[in-house]
Design a protein around this motif. Sequence first.
Motif, short mmCIF file in Angstrom:
data_model
loop_
_atom_site.label_atom_id
_atom_site.label_comp_id
_atom_site.label_asym_id
_atom_site.label_seq_id
_atom_site.Cartn_x
_atom_site.Cartn_y
_atom_site.Cartn_z
N LEU A 1 0.81 -1.20 0.00
CA LEU A 1 0.00 0.00 0.00
C LEU A 1 0.85 1.26 0.00
CD1 LEU A 1 -2.78 1.36 0.12
CD2 LEU A 1 -2.61 1.21 2.61
N PHE A 2 1.84 1.31 0.87
CA PHE A 2 2.65 2.53 0.99
C PHE A 2 3.81 2.59 -0.01
CE2 PHE A 2 0.63 1.95 5.11
CZ PHE A 2 -0.03 3.17 5.20
N SER A 3 4.36 1.44 -0.39
CA SER A 3 5.51 1.46 -1.29
C SER A 3 5.11 1.48 -2.76
CB SER A 3 6.42 0.26 -1.01
OG SER A 3 5.73 -0.95 -1.21
N VAL A 4 3.93 0.94 -3.10
CA VAL A 4 3.52 0.86 -4.50
C VAL A 4 2.13 1.45 -4.73
CG1 VAL A 4 3.03 -0.70 -6.43
CG2 VAL A 4 4.91 -1.20 -4.88
N GLY A 5 1.17 1.05 -3.94
CA GLY A 5 -0.23 1.42 -4.18
C GLY A 5 -0.47 2.92 -4.21
N ILE A 6 -0.05 3.62 -3.17
CA ILE A 6 -0.27 5.07 -3.12
C ILE A 6 0.54 5.81 -4.18
CG2 ILE A 6 0.00 7.13 -1.68
CD1 ILE A 6 -0.87 5.36 0.71
N PRO A 7 1.85 5.52 -4.32
CA PRO A 7 2.60 6.20 -5.40
C PRO A 7 2.01 5.94 -6.79
CG PRO A 7 4.13 5.18 -3.87
CD PRO A 7 2.75 4.71 -3.49
N SER A 8 1.54 4.71 -7.02
CA SER A 8 0.95 4.38 -8.31
C SER A 8 -0.33 5.17 -8.54
CB SER A 8 0.67 2.88 -8.38
OG SER A 8 0.10 2.53 -9.61
N ALA A 9 -1.15 5.31 -7.51
CA ALA A 9 -2.39 6.06 -7.63
C ALA A 9 -2.13 7.54 -7.89
CB ALA A 9 -3.22 5.89 -6.35
N ILE A 10 -1.06 8.07 -7.33
CA ILE A 10 -0.73 9.48 -7.52
C ILE A 10 -0.38 9.78 -8.97
CG2 ILE A 10 0.98 11.27 -6.95
CD1 ILE A 10 0.99 10.08 -4.09
N VAL A 11 0.36 8.88 -9.62
CA VAL A 11 0.79 9.13 -11.00
C VAL A 11 -0.14 8.50 -12.04
CG1 VAL A 11 3.20 9.33 -10.32
CG2 VAL A 11 2.33 7.13 -11.13
N ALA A 12 -1.24 7.91 -11.60
CA ALA A 12 -2.15 7.21 -12.51
C ALA A 12 -2.57 8.12 -13.67
CB ALA A 12 -3.38 6.73 -11.76
N GLY A 13 -2.37 7.64 -14.88
CA GLY A 13 -2.74 8.37 -16.07
C GLY A 13 -1.79 9.47 -16.48
N GLU A 14 -0.78 9.74 -15.67
CA GLU A 14 0.15 10.82 -15.98
C GLU A 14 1.52 10.32 -16.41
OE1 GLU A 14 0.42 13.55 -12.73
OE2 GLU A 14 -1.75 13.66 -12.50
N ASP A 15 2.01 9.28 -15.75
CA ASP A 15 3.38 8.82 -16.00
C ASP A 15 3.43 7.31 -16.14
OD1 ASP A 15 6.08 8.48 -16.22
OD2 ASP A 15 6.60 9.34 -14.28
N ASN A 16 3.28 6.82 -17.37
CA ASN A 16 3.31 5.38 -17.60
C ASN A 16 4.71 4.78 -17.42
OD1 ASN A 16 0.60 5.37 -18.16
ND2 ASN A 16 0.87 5.47 -20.37
N GLY A 17 5.73 5.64 -17.37
CA GLY A 17 7.09 5.17 -17.19
C GLY A 17 7.55 5.16 -15.74
N TYR A 18 6.65 5.49 -14.81
CA TYR A 18 6.99 5.47 -13.38
C TYR A 18 7.31 4.04 -12.97
CZ TYR A 18 6.77 7.04 -8.52
OH TYR A 18 7.08 7.36 -7.22
N TRP A 19 8.24 3.87 -12.05
CA TRP A 19 8.74 2.54 -11.73
C TRP A 19 7.65 1.56 -11.31
CZ3 TRP A 19 8.44 -0.11 -7.16
CH2 TRP A 19 8.07 0.60 -6.02
N THR A 20 6.62 2.05 -10.61
CA THR A 20 5.55 1.13 -10.18
C THR A 20 4.79 0.59 -11.38
OG1 THR A 20 4.00 2.97 -9.89
CG2 THR A 20 5.26 2.28 -7.95
N GLU A 21 4.61 1.42 -12.40
CA GLU A 21 3.86 1.01 -13.58
C GLU A 21 4.69 0.08 -14.47
OE1 GLU A 21 0.58 1.97 -13.52
OE2 GLU A 21 1.40 2.60 -11.59
N VAL A 22 5.96 0.41 -14.64
CA VAL A 22 6.85 -0.44 -15.44
C VAL A 22 6.98 -1.81 -14.79
CG1 VAL A 22 9.20 -0.73 -16.30
CG2 VAL A 22 8.09 1.49 -16.47
N MET A 23 7.12 -1.84 -13.47
CA MET A 23 7.24 -3.12 -12.76
C MET A 23 5.97 -3.95 -12.92
SD MET A 23 7.85 -3.88 -8.72
CE MET A 23 9.62 -3.99 -8.63
N ALA A 24 4.80 -3.32 -12.83
CA ALA A 24 3.54 -4.04 -13.03
C ALA A 24 3.48 -4.62 -14.43
CB ALA A 24 2.35 -3.12 -12.78
N ASN A 25 3.91 -3.85 -15.43
CA ASN A 25 3.93 -4.35 -16.81
C ASN A 25 4.87 -5.53 -16.95
OD1 ASN A 25 2.14 -2.33 -17.57
ND2 ASN A 25 3.77 -0.94 -18.18
N ARG A 26 6.03 -5.45 -16.33
CA ARG A 26 7.00 -6.56 -16.41
C ARG A 26 6.46 -7.82 -15.75
NH1 ARG A 26 12.89 -3.93 -14.98
NH2 ARG A 26 13.09 -2.71 -16.88
N PHE A 27 5.88 -7.66 -14.56
CA PHE A 27 5.30 -8.82 -13.88
C PHE A 27 4.21 -9.46 -14.74
CE2 PHE A 27 6.44 -7.30 -9.34
CZ PHE A 27 7.57 -8.10 -9.32
#
Length: 81
Positions: free
Chosen positions: A26-52
């Motif tokens: 929640l604190f390491s991925v969920g909240i940061p991912s929600a903050i950049v949702a729709g703005e930064d597809n290259g953010y590490w949380t999003e890239v990691m989700a794509n890789r997984f």
Amino acid sequence: MEYNSSMLYHEYGHVIQSRYFGLSYLFSVGIPSAIVAGEDNGYWTEVMANRFSRDYFGQDVWDQTAGTQFINGNPMYPTTY
């Protein structure tokens, strides 16, 4: 917002992330991912989700779905930084 199979594959990558990070998700991925949702597809949380997701479903499936999505010549679901 349009929902499609590419987005579902990406979101399943976040499910895999939550299993990987456990209680800290929640604190390491969920909240940061929600903050950049729709703005930064290259953010590490999003890239990691794509890789997984790509690794879970396989490169062939990824290439036929999310791997074919582009915005202004850039991948919509990037797997590299």
